[in-house]
Design an enzyme around this catalytic site. Structure first.
Site, PDB file in Angstrom:
ATOM      1  N   PRO A  84     -15.505 -15.514 -27.659  1.00 50.45           N
ATOM      2  CG  PRO A  84     -14.715 -15.963 -29.793  1.00 50.45           C
ATOM      3  CD  PRO A  84     -15.951 -16.021 -28.967  1.00 50.45           C
ATOM      4  CD  GLU A  85     -13.322 -12.058 -22.121  1.00 58.13           C
ATOM      5  OE1 GLU A  85     -13.260 -10.832 -21.911  1.00 58.13           O
ATOM      6  OE2 GLU A  85     -13.321 -12.902 -21.222  1.00 58.13           O
TER       7      GLU A  85
END
Length: 296
Positions: free
Chosen positions: A2-3
């Protein structure tokens, strides 16, 4: 992995449930994730009130009333699930579906808040995430935070700061932007998108955006604005999920449908009148998507 916008979406989804609640019990269903849990974590958390939920880069920060901070990182497959009464919510939008298999519920926060009891469960099938504890007053010395650059959402990220970091650097612009010591939490997707918005080649030398006097060029001003805008847009959309996952408010995150170049190799460049196609190249082992006609 996940960013930053996904992690910020998780933080915003968990905050109404966790902030102000008391940890009646912290249940650890195994001895480790990516790393062993710190000794006495469950005992030290029990009875503590959660003052706030913060974020540093891609780390969630659960700030307790004794000054300690529980740190959580989602790794590749981690997610939080909220269970209150009959309802279940999974805050955040991700590139891949998050697991709800209870066999992978490794950490459970048993909370009591203004609305009554609630459980917040951390689920991680691949166990690349972790949960740690920072002692009161120890956040600045916490190893993962040492040397991190400013947040792409904060006021400290401006063109003058980037000019000071880029001056004299022959490193490709994309690699410089992915350096967490330059900007904290800025990942591959958003670097590609910001460079396209700023019409700058990912292969440009970072130092080429700095004036002979050491100040920011107009191109660097444009890039700084693009970075802040693309992150803000992604957070507002709930992250950059490549699938439509329901957020805590029941809406869907659609920023993935707004990608201009990321994962769009062979598609037409969306710049009006461009006529070129989006290309893919590999830089330092990472896929870079760009338009060679628009980005110079």
């Amino acid at each position: 992995m996940p960013e930053l916008p996904e992690v910020e979406t998780v933080r915003r989804g968990l905050a109404p449930v966790m902030e102000g609640a008391v940890i009646e019990r912290l249940q650890l269903n195994r001895s480790d994730l990516r790393f062993p849990f710190p000794p006495g974590l469950a005992e030290r958390a029990q009875g503590r009130r959660i003052l706030s939920l913060g974020r540093r880069a891609k780390y969630l920060l659960i700030e307790l009333d004794d000054g300690a901070t529980i740190v959580a990182h989602l790794g590749m497959s981690g997610s939080f699930r909220v269970e209150a009464g009959e309802g279940t919510e999974t805050p955040g939008d991700f590139h891949h579906p998050r697991s709800k298999d209870t066999r992978h519920d490794h950490v459970v926060f048993h909370l009591r808040g203004p609305a009554g009891p609630v459980r917040v469960l951390y689920n991680d099938p691949r166990r690349f995430g972790f949960v740690d504890l920072i002692a009161p007053g120890g956040r600045d010395a916490y190893p993962p935070f040492l040397g991190l650059g400013p947040e792409p959402t904060g006021n400290s990220l401006d063109a003058a700061y980037l000019a000071a970091r880029f001056a004299g650097r022959a490193q490709p612009l994309k690699s410089a932007l992915l350096d967490q010591k330059v900007i904290a939490g800025l990942g591959n997707i958003y670097v590609c998108e910001a460079l396209w918005r700023a019409q700058l080649s990912p292969a440009r030398k970072a130092g080429s955006l700095v004036t002979p006097a050491g100040g920011p060029s107009g191109e660097l001003e444009r890039l700084t604005d693009a970075i802040r805008a693309v992150i803000a847009d992604a957070i507002a959309a709930g992250g950059s999920s490549l699938k439509d996952h329901i957020r805590t408010d029941g809406s869907l995150g659609y920023f993935q449908h707004s990608f201009s170049v990321y994962d769009r190799a062979g598609a037409a460049c969306p710049t009006p009148g461009c006529g070129a196609t989006v290309l893919r190249m590999v830089q330092a082992g990472r896929s870079t998507f760009h338009c060679a006609a628009c980005q110079t």
